[in-house]
Design a protein around this motif. Sequence first.
Motif, PDB file in Angstrom:
ATOM      1  N   TYR A 117      29.793  55.745 -56.566  1.00 35.65           N
ATOM      2  CA  TYR A 117      28.799  55.476 -55.529  1.00 35.65           C
ATOM      3  C   TYR A 117      27.978  56.723 -55.159  1.00 35.65           C
ATOM      4  O   TYR A 117      26.743  56.638 -55.072  1.00 35.65           O
ATOM      5  CB  TYR A 117      29.451  54.913 -54.263  1.00 35.65           C
ATOM      6  N   PRO A 118      28.607  57.873 -54.920  1.00 32.91           N
ATOM      7  CA  PRO A 118      27.795  59.052 -54.545  1.00 32.91           C
ATOM      8  C   PRO A 118      26.790  59.456 -55.615  1.00 32.91           C
ATOM      9  O   PRO A 118      25.656  59.836 -55.292  1.00 32.91           O
ATOM     10  CB  PRO A 118      28.852  60.147 -54.327  1.00 32.91           C
ATOM     11  N   ALA A 119      27.187  59.371 -56.886  1.00 31.91           N
ATOM     12  CA  ALA A 119      26.269  59.753 -57.958  1.00 31.91           C
ATOM     13  C   ALA A 119      25.112  58.775 -58.055  1.00 31.91           C
ATOM     14  O   ALA A 119      23.954  59.180 -58.248  1.00 31.91           O
ATOM     15  CB  ALA A 119      27.015  59.817 -59.293  1.00 31.91           C
ATOM     16  N   LEU A 120      25.385  57.485 -57.915  1.00 32.60           N
ATOM     17  CA  LEU A 120      24.317  56.489 -57.972  1.00 32.60           C
ATOM     18  C   LEU A 120      23.314  56.722 -56.849  1.00 32.60           C
ATOM     19  O   LEU A 120      22.096  56.619 -57.049  1.00 32.60           O
ATOM     20  CB  LEU A 120      24.894  55.081 -57.870  1.00 32.60           C
ATOM     21  N   ALA A 121      23.826  57.036 -55.656  1.00 28.11           N
ATOM     22  CA  ALA A 121      22.933  57.293 -54.528  1.00 28.11           C
ATOM     23  C   ALA A 121      22.093  58.545 -54.772  1.00 28.11           C
ATOM     24  O   ALA A 121      20.873  58.526 -54.579  1.00 28.11           O
ATOM     25  CB  ALA A 121      23.757  57.452 -53.249  1.00 28.11           C
ATOM     26  N   ALA A 122      22.735  59.623 -55.208  1.00 23.09           N
ATOM     27  CA  ALA A 122      22.016  60.880 -55.416  1.00 23.09           C
ATOM     28  C   ALA A 122      20.941  60.743 -56.487  1.00 23.09           C
ATOM     29  O   ALA A 122      19.817  61.239 -56.331  1.00 23.09           O
ATOM     30  CB  ALA A 122      23.004  61.979 -55.790  1.00 23.09           C
ATOM     31  N   LEU A 123      21.263  60.064 -57.579  1.00 18.91           N
ATOM     32  CA  LEU A 123      20.293  59.910 -58.658  1.00 18.91           C
ATOM     33  C   LEU A 123      19.117  59.037 -58.243  1.00 18.91           C
ATOM     34  O   LEU A 123      18.002  59.206 -58.738  1.00 18.91           O
ATOM     35  CB  LEU A 123      20.978  59.322 -59.889  1.00 18.91           C
ATOM     36  N   ALA A 124      19.371  58.099 -57.337  1.00 17.84           N
ATOM     37  CA  ALA A 124      18.287  57.244 -56.845  1.00 17.84           C
ATOM     38  C   ALA A 124      17.485  57.912 -55.730  1.00 17.84           C
ATOM     39  O   ALA A 124      16.442  57.385 -55.322  1.00 17.84           O
ATOM     40  CB  ALA A 124      18.849  55.914 -56.353  1.00 17.84           C
ATOM     41  N   GLY A 125      17.974  59.047 -55.228  1.00 17.59           N
ATOM     42  CA  GLY A 125      17.294  59.699 -54.113  1.00 17.59           C
ATOM     43  C   GLY A 125      17.621  59.075 -52.776  1.00 17.59           C
ATOM     44  O   GLY A 125      16.841  59.186 -51.824  1.00 17.59           O
ATOM     45  N   VAL A 126      18.801  58.435 -52.692  1.00 14.39           N
ATOM     46  CA  VAL A 126      19.245  57.786 -51.458  1.00 14.39           C
ATOM     47  C   VAL A 126      20.300  58.667 -50.800  1.00 14.39           C
ATOM     48  O   VAL A 126      21.221  59.140 -51.469  1.00 14.39           O
ATOM     49  CB  VAL A 126      19.822  56.390 -51.752  1.00 14.39           C
ATOM     50  N   GLU A 127      20.202  58.875 -49.507  1.00 10.68           N
ATOM     51  CA  GLU A 127      21.181  59.690 -48.782  1.00 10.68           C
ATOM     52  C   GLU A 127      22.461  58.888 -48.570  1.00 10.68           C
ATOM     53  O   GLU A 127      22.418  57.718 -48.181  1.00 10.68           O
ATOM     54  CB  GLU A 127      20.611  60.126 -47.437  1.00 10.68           C
ATOM     55  N   SER A 128      23.602  59.528 -48.818  1.00 10.45           N
ATOM     56  CA  SER A 128      24.891  58.869 -48.638  1.00 10.45           C
ATOM     57  C   SER A 128      25.435  59.095 -47.239  1.00 10.45           C
ATOM     58  O   SER A 128      25.393  60.218 -46.720  1.00 10.45           O
ATOM     59  CB  SER A 128      25.911  59.395 -49.645  1.00 10.45           C
ATOM     60  N   ALA A 129      25.963  58.031 -46.647  1.00 12.68           N
ATOM     61  CA  ALA A 129      26.695  58.127 -45.386  1.00 12.68           C
ATOM     62  C   ALA A 129      28.100  57.595 -45.661  1.00 12.68           C
ATOM     63  O   ALA A 129      28.309  56.392 -45.778  1.00 12.68           O
ATOM     64  CB  ALA A 129      26.015  57.304 -44.296  1.00 12.68           C
ATOM     65  N   ARG A 130      29.053  58.505 -45.795  1.00 12.84           N
ATOM     66  CA  ARG A 130      30.431  58.137 -46.139  1.00 12.84           C
ATOM     67  C   ARG A 130      31.252  57.969 -44.867  1.00 12.84           C
ATOM     68  O   ARG A 130      31.290  58.858 -44.019  1.00 12.84           O
ATOM     69  CB  ARG A 130      31.064  59.206 -47.024  1.00 12.84           C
ATOM     70  N   VAL A 131      31.919  56.845 -44.749  1.00 15.41           N
ATOM     71  CA  VAL A 131      32.740  56.545 -43.579  1.00 15.41           C
ATOM     72  C   VAL A 131      34.206  56.592 -44.001  1.00 15.41           C
ATOM     73  O   VAL A 131      34.626  55.836 -44.868  1.00 15.41           O
ATOM     74  CB  VAL A 131      32.399  55.159 -43.004  1.00 15.41           C
ATOM     75  N   PRO A 132      35.002  57.480 -43.430  1.00  9.91           N
ATOM     76  CA  PRO A 132      36.394  57.623 -43.858  1.00  9.91           C
ATOM     77  C   PRO A 132      37.199  56.342 -43.686  1.00  9.91           C
ATOM     78  O   PRO A 132      36.995  55.568 -42.741  1.00  9.91           O
ATOM     79  CB  PRO A 132      36.934  58.733 -42.946  1.00  9.91           C
ATOM     80  N   LEU A 133      38.094  56.119 -44.621  1.00 16.19           N
ATOM     81  CA  LEU A 133      39.037  55.015 -44.508  1.00 16.19           C
ATOM     82  C   LEU A 133      39.981  55.261 -43.337  1.00 16.19           C
ATOM     83  O   LEU A 133      40.226  56.399 -42.944  1.00 16.19           O
ATOM     84  CB  LEU A 133      39.865  54.875 -45.785  1.00 16.19           C
ATOM     85  N   THR A 134      40.527  54.185 -42.815  1.00 14.94           N
ATOM     86  CA  THR A 134      41.578  54.257 -41.805  1.00 14.94           C
ATOM     87  C   THR A 134      42.814  53.586 -42.374  1.00 14.94           C
ATOM     88  O   THR A 134      42.778  52.406 -42.735  1.00 14.94           O
ATOM     89  CB  THR A 134      41.148  53.550 -40.507  1.00 14.94           C
ATOM     90  N   ARG A 135      43.894  54.353 -42.503  1.00 15.73           N
ATOM     91  CA  ARG A 135      45.126  53.859 -43.123  1.00 15.73           C
ATOM     92  C   ARG A 135      44.827  53.246 -44.484  1.00 15.73           C
ATOM     93  O   ARG A 135      45.273  52.136 -44.809  1.00 15.73           O
ATOM     94  CB  ARG A 135      45.839  52.869 -42.197  1.00 15.73           C
ATOM     95  N   ASP A 136      44.042  53.964 -45.268  1.00 15.79           N
ATOM     96  CA  ASP A 136      43.710  53.598 -46.654  1.00 15.79           C
ATOM     97  C   ASP A 136      42.830  52.358 -46.763  1.00 15.79           C
ATOM     98  O   ASP A 136      42.643  51.826 -47.865  1.00 15.79           O
ATOM     99  CB  ASP A 136      44.983  53.380 -47.495  1.00 15.79           C
ATOM    100  N   ALA A 137      42.265  51.875 -45.651  1.00 15.82           N
ATOM    101  CA  ALA A 137      41.461  50.655 -45.671  1.00 15.82           C
ATOM    102  C   ALA A 137      40.100  50.896 -45.018  1.00 15.82           C
ATOM    103  O   ALA A 137      39.916  51.849 -44.252  1.00 15.82           O
ATOM    104  CB  ALA A 137      42.192  49.526 -44.939  1.00 15.82           C
ATOM    105  N   HIS A 138      39.148  50.014 -45.317  1.00 18.32           N
ATOM    106  CA  HIS A 138      37.817  50.101 -44.716  1.00 18.32           C
ATOM    107  C   HIS A 138      37.908  50.021 -43.191  1.00 18.32           C
ATOM    108  O   HIS A 138      38.628  49.182 -42.642  1.00 18.32           O
ATOM    109  CB  HIS A 138      36.942  48.939 -45.195  1.00 18.32           C
ATOM    110  N   ASP A 139      37.161  50.881 -42.529  1.00 13.03           N
ATOM    111  CA  ASP A 139      37.000  50.814 -41.075  1.00 13.03           C
ATOM    112  C   ASP A 139      35.633  50.180 -40.819  1.00 13.03           C
ATOM    113  O   ASP A 139      34.618  50.862 -40.692  1.00 13.03           O
ATOM    114  CB  ASP A 139      37.084  52.219 -40.475  1.00 13.03           C
ATOM    115  N   LEU A 140      35.598  48.859 -40.752  1.00 17.21           N
ATOM    116  CA  LEU A 140      34.329  48.144 -40.664  1.00 17.21           C
ATOM    117  C   LEU A 140      33.602  48.434 -39.352  1.00 17.21           C
ATOM    118  O   LEU A 140      32.365  48.455 -39.319  1.00 17.21           O
ATOM    119  CB  LEU A 140      34.553  46.641 -40.827  1.00 17.21           C
ATOM    120  N   ARG A 141      34.352  48.642 -38.292  1.00 19.25           N
ATOM    121  CA  ARG A 141      33.685  48.961 -37.016  1.00 19.25           C
ATOM    122  C   ARG A 141      32.944  50.284 -37.126  1.00 19.25           C
ATOM    123  O   ARG A 141      31.795  50.410 -36.693  1.00 19.25           O
ATOM    124  CB  ARG A 141      34.712  49.015 -35.891  1.00 19.25           C
ATOM    125  N   ALA A 142      33.590  51.286 -37.725  1.00 21.17           N
ATOM    126  CA  ALA A 142      32.936  52.580 -37.896  1.00 21.17           C
ATOM    127  C   ALA A 142      31.754  52.469 -38.856  1.00 21.17           C
ATOM    128  O   ALA A 142      30.725  53.133 -38.656  1.00 21.17           O
ATOM    129  CB  ALA A 142      33.944  53.610 -38.405  1.00 21.17           C
TER     130      ALA A 142
END
Length: 376
Positions: A117-142
């Motif tokens: 995902y980060p490489a695809l974003a960078a090559l497309a010129g899109v800024e990445s916003a990475r949201v850390p997992l919570t207990r190894d799972a997606h934190d959808l609220r964050a």
Amino acid sequence: MSSPPLRAVLGTLASYKPSDGLYASDAARTCPLSANESPHDPLPGIAEAIAAAGATVNRYPDPGCGPLIRALARAHGITEDRIAVGAGSLSLLQALFQAVADPGAEAVYAWPSFEVYPALAALAGVESARVPLTRDAHDLRAMADRITPRTRLVVVCNPNNPTGTALGFDELRAFVESVPPTCLVAVDEAYHEYVRDPAVADALPLCDAHPNLVVLRTFSKAYGLAGLRTGYLVGSAPIVEALRKACLPYAVSSVAQRAAVAALGLGGELMRRVDDTVAERTRVRDTLVGQGWEIPDSQANFVWLGLGPHAEDFGVWCAHRGVAVRAFPDMGVRVSIGSAEDNDRFLTVADAWRSSRQMATAGAGQTLRDRKAART
């Protein structure tokens, strides 16, 4: 001698690195548990389709992937104009990032997640916003809180690669409903066929009510066609029509198209193989937990060992013992579910690692006690 200038972003990207041990000199003895592939050989019907298609490779493939799209439309009970096919779901993800890449655009996704995902974003010129997992799972609220007017794409990997955790249908639906309709949501379901928790989401039913939602699937995992690179995307007809323009023509070979159609026709037999992999997943996880490891509940065809700073050392340890795993520095190690024989070999190696660590810890403790005794 000077070189032609290339985009500066290329200097910030790391080359894709094969997993430790996968291409060792004695490759015949290496257990390939790093790439989340199916451990099963192609079924005879698929092998026959590949052989038949091979006789026509002097001709270009069908650029519209007509027979495959028709077969997928029948399988999912939807119209053909809602399906796009690409050279693996990865190529469709690339098209998505490129399609939203207006100046200032950003993409939101969890981390760690699919490492490309980060490489695809960078090559497309899109800024990445990475949201850390919570207990190894997606934190959808964050993730929802991180969406801004600049956010053009949100990617949800479900089950998540590399942790194997999965989101429930109700929480995913609530999240999709919270995303502004001007923002595209992509649910990456590369491991959907391995899900056994009835509460886990299948995002396809949500597409009808949410035209800003697309769902990606692949033939590389459960269908065992990783070497042929075929994937597909389901979404609203206008989105699919636009994305087809972003995909390279003739990208999906005639061999891949024929094999994928054959695989859909053999779905029952292939899914029985998936059941075998799921049973092995349960056995491997239960054994690791019995050894003392902490392993998240996986709904994919791999397990996750959250080793943190010890991840790379463990990857090298496995490689030196003929087992290829995927180490994510300072995060953890992903281990694919392979044949029973390969899984047993990994379990032996993992148990030896824990034993060696415990012995080292005990030895260090004894040395400290000896020093204290000498001072007294």
